[in-house]
Design an enzyme around this catalytic site. Sequence first.
Site, short mmCIF file in Angstrom:
data_model
loop_
_atom_site.label_atom_id
_atom_site.label_comp_id
_atom_site.label_asym_id
_atom_site.label_seq_id
_atom_site.Cartn_x
_atom_site.Cartn_y
_atom_site.Cartn_z
N GLU A 98 0.82 -1.22 0.00
CA GLU A 98 0.00 0.00 0.00
C GLU A 98 0.84 1.26 0.00
O GLU A 98 0.88 2.00 0.99
CB GLU A 98 -0.95 0.00 1.20
CG GLU A 98 -1.96 -1.12 1.17
CD GLU A 98 -3.07 -0.95 2.21
OE1 GLU A 98 -2.98 -0.02 3.03
OE2 GLU A 98 -4.03 -1.74 2.18
N GLU A 149 -5.10 -8.80 0.94
CA GLU A 149 -5.79 -8.43 2.18
C GLU A 149 -7.27 -8.19 1.88
O GLU A 149 -7.61 -7.58 0.86
CB GLU A 149 -5.23 -7.14 2.80
CG GLU A 149 -3.89 -7.29 3.45
CD GLU A 149 -3.38 -6.00 4.07
OE1 GLU A 149 -4.20 -5.20 4.58
OE2 GLU A 149 -2.16 -5.80 4.03
C1 BG6 Z 1 -4.22 -2.21 5.30
C2 BG6 Z 1 -2.85 -2.52 5.77
O1 BG6 Z 1 -4.26 -0.84 5.08
O2 BG6 Z 1 -5.30 -2.40 6.14
C3 BG6 Z 1 -2.76 -3.26 7.08
O3 BG6 Z 1 -2.06 -3.11 4.80
C4 BG6 Z 1 -3.84 -2.76 8.00
O4 BG6 Z 1 -1.47 -3.12 7.59
C5 BG6 Z 1 -5.18 -3.08 7.36
O5 BG6 Z 1 -3.79 -3.26 9.28
C6 BG6 Z 1 -6.37 -2.72 8.20
O6 BG6 Z 1 -6.30 -1.38 8.57
P1 BG6 Z 1 -6.38 -0.94 10.08
O7 BG6 Z 1 -6.09 0.52 10.06
O8 BG6 Z 1 -7.75 -1.24 10.48
O9 BG6 Z 1 -5.35 -1.72 10.82
#
Ligand code: BG6
Length: 465
Positions: A165, A364
């Site tokens: 990201e 993800e």
């Molecule tokens: C993505 C990232 O942006 O979303 C992760 O690659 C992150 O590292 C995930 O944890 C969820 O976002 P957050 O802010 O809820 O942890």
Amino acid sequence: MQNQHHPFPEDFLWGVSTSAFQVEGGADEGGKGPATTDLGANRPGIADNKVAADHYHHWKEDVDLMAELGLKVYRMGFSWSRIMPDNSGNPNPEGLAFYDRLIDYLLEKGIQPFVTLYHFECPQTAVDAFGGWRSRRMVDAYLRYAEVCFTHFKGRVRLWATVNEQLIATAAGMLNGNHEPDPQKNLQNVYQMSYNVSLAEHKAISLLRQIDPEAKIGPVCAIQVVYPQSSRSEDVLAAENAEELMEFYLLDMSVYGSYPPYVASYLKSHGLYPHTEPEDAAALQASKPDFIGINYYFSLCVKAKTGPINYDQPPFWVSDAFDICENPYLEKTEWMDKGIDPAGLHIGMRKVYNRYRLPMIVTENGMAYSEAPGPDGKIHDVYRIDYLRRHIGQLEIMLDEGLPVFGYCPWSFVDVVSSHQGFAKRYGLVYVNRTDTDLMDCARIKKDSFTWYQQVIRHNGLWEQ
Ligand code: BG6
């Protein structure tokens, strides 16, 4: 409803995802150097990453759980500051030894490691010495780190991600050490950092081709699926602008080594075009990734810009080309305040494929929730099962359409410390017994979603229930 679902391709990579600074802990152990993420996240009442999910001490138990789940791939991260603790260019033998143990055990269990080199965390020494990604010296630091990793893990790690990201990595000062208070200078820094990251990414891909031609590598992109608030052409154009400025400018750099025309003209007209060197063009054009990693949690909605620019929001929303607005059609939850939108995954990935014609893997995708074990000691996360089922259902549609999707790695395997919201917000298939303020024992408890996902992997897809 019989036969509605059908199996995924035989070699489909069912996986899970974590990142080093969110799962590992062991922040002061094993010769690890200080990281941006060790120093930046200290907020009262919100967990930092010093212990995180304590994977540094629970790694073997975690891999055993992954094997029980039936995983084909584990999308993990290396901690840059664990491997390269300072600016000397010399790796930390204890850091490499930790990943040797982890990777060898994954391979023993038949799980393929898929390693992200840079996931938000980088050595604080590089930020202190020369400003981190604001400087081109960071390109060299990243390349040296990549060279160490590619050489040391050659033949064992066959799937690499360059950067996770880039949009967030460059925007979040808490993660990269850019704390410029002037909003215009801050934006200039963000675009300069981003350019330097793209340059580093291309050079690393070229390096991997020399060191380990068998291995595959690609970027991980937070895809931005942006809907117009209405069918007014001004709103439709605002949505196009937003996707160009938040997603395609990064992916065009990763794949084609140049900015899309709209983005190049936007950066020039807003005094944001980064400094470049004459030799960069050749380096940017010299390599192409093998695949694109897709991170997707929710979609966005925008409308045509009205009023002055609002600097009081993340840098990538600071623009005179669109205004973020609410999408009234989506169901929202406490932590998913933009709404849950499974079809957005399909819409976004189809666009990515049509523009780049590269294989894709979901790196993800997940559902955040505040959780604690119930009276029976268990976590019945039906909402997460529902979220995952609906998104995996979109993958079925994509595969039917002929999109080359080769894997799915939900976020996250165990509960990890959120990128900025601690442990109150959980995504894991496995509960970690700690809170923001009490480390407890970090014991692992399988949630209902663990058992459900195990069935998905066994059936090689969704099945009639
Ligand atoms: C993505 C990232 O942006 O979303 C992760 O690659 C992150 O590292 C995930 O944890 C969820 O976002 P957050 O802010 O809820 O942890």
